[in-house]
Design an enzyme around this catalytic site. Structure first.
Site, short mmCIF file in Angstrom:
data_model
loop_
_atom_site.label_atom_id
_atom_site.label_comp_id
_atom_site.label_asym_id
_atom_site.label_seq_id
_atom_site.Cartn_x
_atom_site.Cartn_y
_atom_site.Cartn_z
N HIS A 157 -12.88 4.05 5.30
CA HIS A 157 -12.12 5.10 4.63
C HIS A 157 -13.05 6.22 4.20
CE1 HIS A 157 -9.11 1.73 3.77
NE2 HIS A 157 -8.57 2.53 4.66
N TYR A 166 2.50 -1.68 10.36
CA TYR A 166 1.93 -2.25 9.14
C TYR A 166 2.82 -1.94 7.94
CZ TYR A 166 -1.48 -2.86 5.37
OH TYR A 166 -2.12 -3.25 4.22
N SER A 173 0.84 -1.20 0.00
CA SER A 173 0.00 0.00 0.00
C SER A 173 0.87 1.25 0.00
CB SER A 173 -0.95 -0.04 1.19
OG SER A 173 -0.64 0.94 2.11
N SER A 174 0.26 2.40 -0.28
CA SER A 174 1.05 3.63 -0.41
C SER A 174 1.63 4.09 0.93
CB SER A 174 0.18 4.74 -1.01
OG SER A 174 -0.92 4.96 -0.17
N CYS A 175 1.18 3.49 2.05
CA CYS A 175 1.73 3.90 3.36
C CYS A 175 3.18 3.45 3.54
CB CYS A 175 0.85 3.40 4.49
SG CYS A 175 0.89 1.62 4.67
N LYS A 233 5.03 -4.40 5.30
CA LYS A 233 4.91 -4.35 3.83
C LYS A 233 6.27 -4.06 3.19
CE LYS A 233 0.55 -5.15 3.32
NZ LYS A 233 0.13 -6.36 2.62
#
Ligand SMILES: NC(=O)c1ccc[n+]([C@@H]2O[C@H](COP(=O)([O-])OP(=O)(O)OC[C@H]3O[C@@H](n4cnc5c(N)ncnc54)[C@H](OP(=O)(O)O)[C@@H]3O)[C@@H](O)[C@H]2O)c1
Length: 319
Positions: A180, A137, A108-110, A141
């Site tokens: 979200h 998290y 994910s973009s995080c 990733k």
């Protein structure tokens, strides 16, 4: 990937996995390997190894993960880092042991730094501090990406990591407590219509910008990547940079524009009120999708159409 290749979708009932499942079925892939959590707990290494040894998947979409909003990430940081590390390690290692041809690891973009340049290119990975709220998290990733890269170098595997932007679609979470922004807006707007309310309160100033990708478009992008010819696929797996590709639209809208589009699609004609006492969050979060565009993939579902399709799918449940 042939139409009868053995293809395993880990997490096939999630937002991402279910979209990949739909896309593979629609494109005529017939040999899909699917297991619910009750049938195969991906935290159990022995069970994962047995499954891979018995079914011998040739292609793997790794869309199973422990996923949640800010609240869940804040309350259960240990669960987020542990479960994600275990799930992805089990699948990546079992894939290696059983000679999986290609694996697509969903992140994910995080993973990108909190103050990354906008739009965020793949090259900004590990160039600055992460957003603290979901760091456990994000680090799991990032470790998954590093594992794909390391396995490719040491074992000559062909594992690719894809980082989607914010997604939305029919299988989304519409629970106001931890959803979200887009599903929350759809839910609030539906409730306002149901109760005859004349205004909707939106958190913050409405000025932050967000990029959103329809889940079926993401699935198309995942299939596009997994079916790239050998030369173009290998061009993503070089020794000197992580095997990483962003998936997004390359476009963003303000929260105000988003709320207005939801109101139009659902048919709400009341007022939008912005509660500026509530936090705005990051001003902008946009993926740099040059790498994906250069390979020839562009999204096809615009925001209004995507919201319309999502609304059609969840209307009965929210009305
Ligand atoms: N949603 C987004 O906006 C978004 C954006 C960018 C990237 N992504 C990435 O896409 C991936 C999937 O996200 P998602 O939104 O599809 O999440 P999701 O809807 O929560 O789906 C996750 C799936 O993983 C399965 N799973 C979790 N733990 C498992 C276990 N121990 N054993 C077996 N299955 C397990 C879940 O099974 P159950 O149904 O049984 O719980 C579920 O099917 C994640 O890596 C996420 O970072 C998502």
């Amino acid at each position: 990937m042939n139409k009868d290749s053995r293809i395993y979708i880990a997490g096939h009932r999630g937002l991402v996995g279910s979209a990949i499942h739909r896309a593979l079925t629609a494109q005529g892939y017939t040999n899909l390997l699917l297991r619910t959590r009750a049938e195969l707990d991906l935290l159990n290494t022995a069970d994962v190894n047995n499954f891979f040894a018995k079914e011998r998947p040739e292609y793997v979409f790794l869309a199973a993960a422990k996923v949640g909003g800010i609240l869940a990430n804040n309350n259960y940081p240990a669960d987020f880092i542990r479960d994600n590390l275990i799930i992805q390690t089990n699948i990546i290692e079992a894939s290696r042991l059983n000679n999986v041809e290609r694996l697509l690891f969903l992140g994910s973009s995080c993973i990108y730094p909190k103050f990354a340049p906008q739009p965020m290119p793949e090259s900004c990975l590990l160039t600055g501090p992460l957003e603290p709220t979901n760091r456990p998290y994000a680090l799991a990733k990032i470790t998954g990406i590093e594992m794909c890269w390391s396995y490719n170098r040491q074992y000559k595997t062909k594992y690719l990591a894809a980082m989607p932007t914010n997604l939305y679609g029919p299988g989304d979470n519409f629970d106001l407590a931890n959803s979200h922004v887009l599903p929350a807006l759809i839910r609030k707007t539906a409730e306002a219509i149901n109760t005859g309310a004349t205004k909707i309160t939106v958190w913050g100033t409405g000025t932050p910008r967000r990029e959103l990708l329809y889940s079926d478009d993401l699935a198309e992008a995942c299939l596009f990547l997994m079916t790239l010819d050998e030369a173009r696929y290998s061009s993503l797996l070089t020794e000197d940079s992580p095997p990483l590709i962003n998936i997004g639209t390359g476009e963003d809208v303000t929260i105000r524009e988003l709320a207005e589009t939801v109101a139009n699609v659902l048919g709400f004609s009341g007022k939008l009120v912005f509660d500026t006492s509530k936090p705005d969050g990051t001003p902008r979060k946009l993926m740099d999708v040059t790498r994906l565009h250069n390979l020839g993939w562009h999204h096809t579902t615009n925001l209004e159409e995507g919201i319309r399709r999502t609304w059609e799918a969840v209307r009965a449940q929210l009305s």
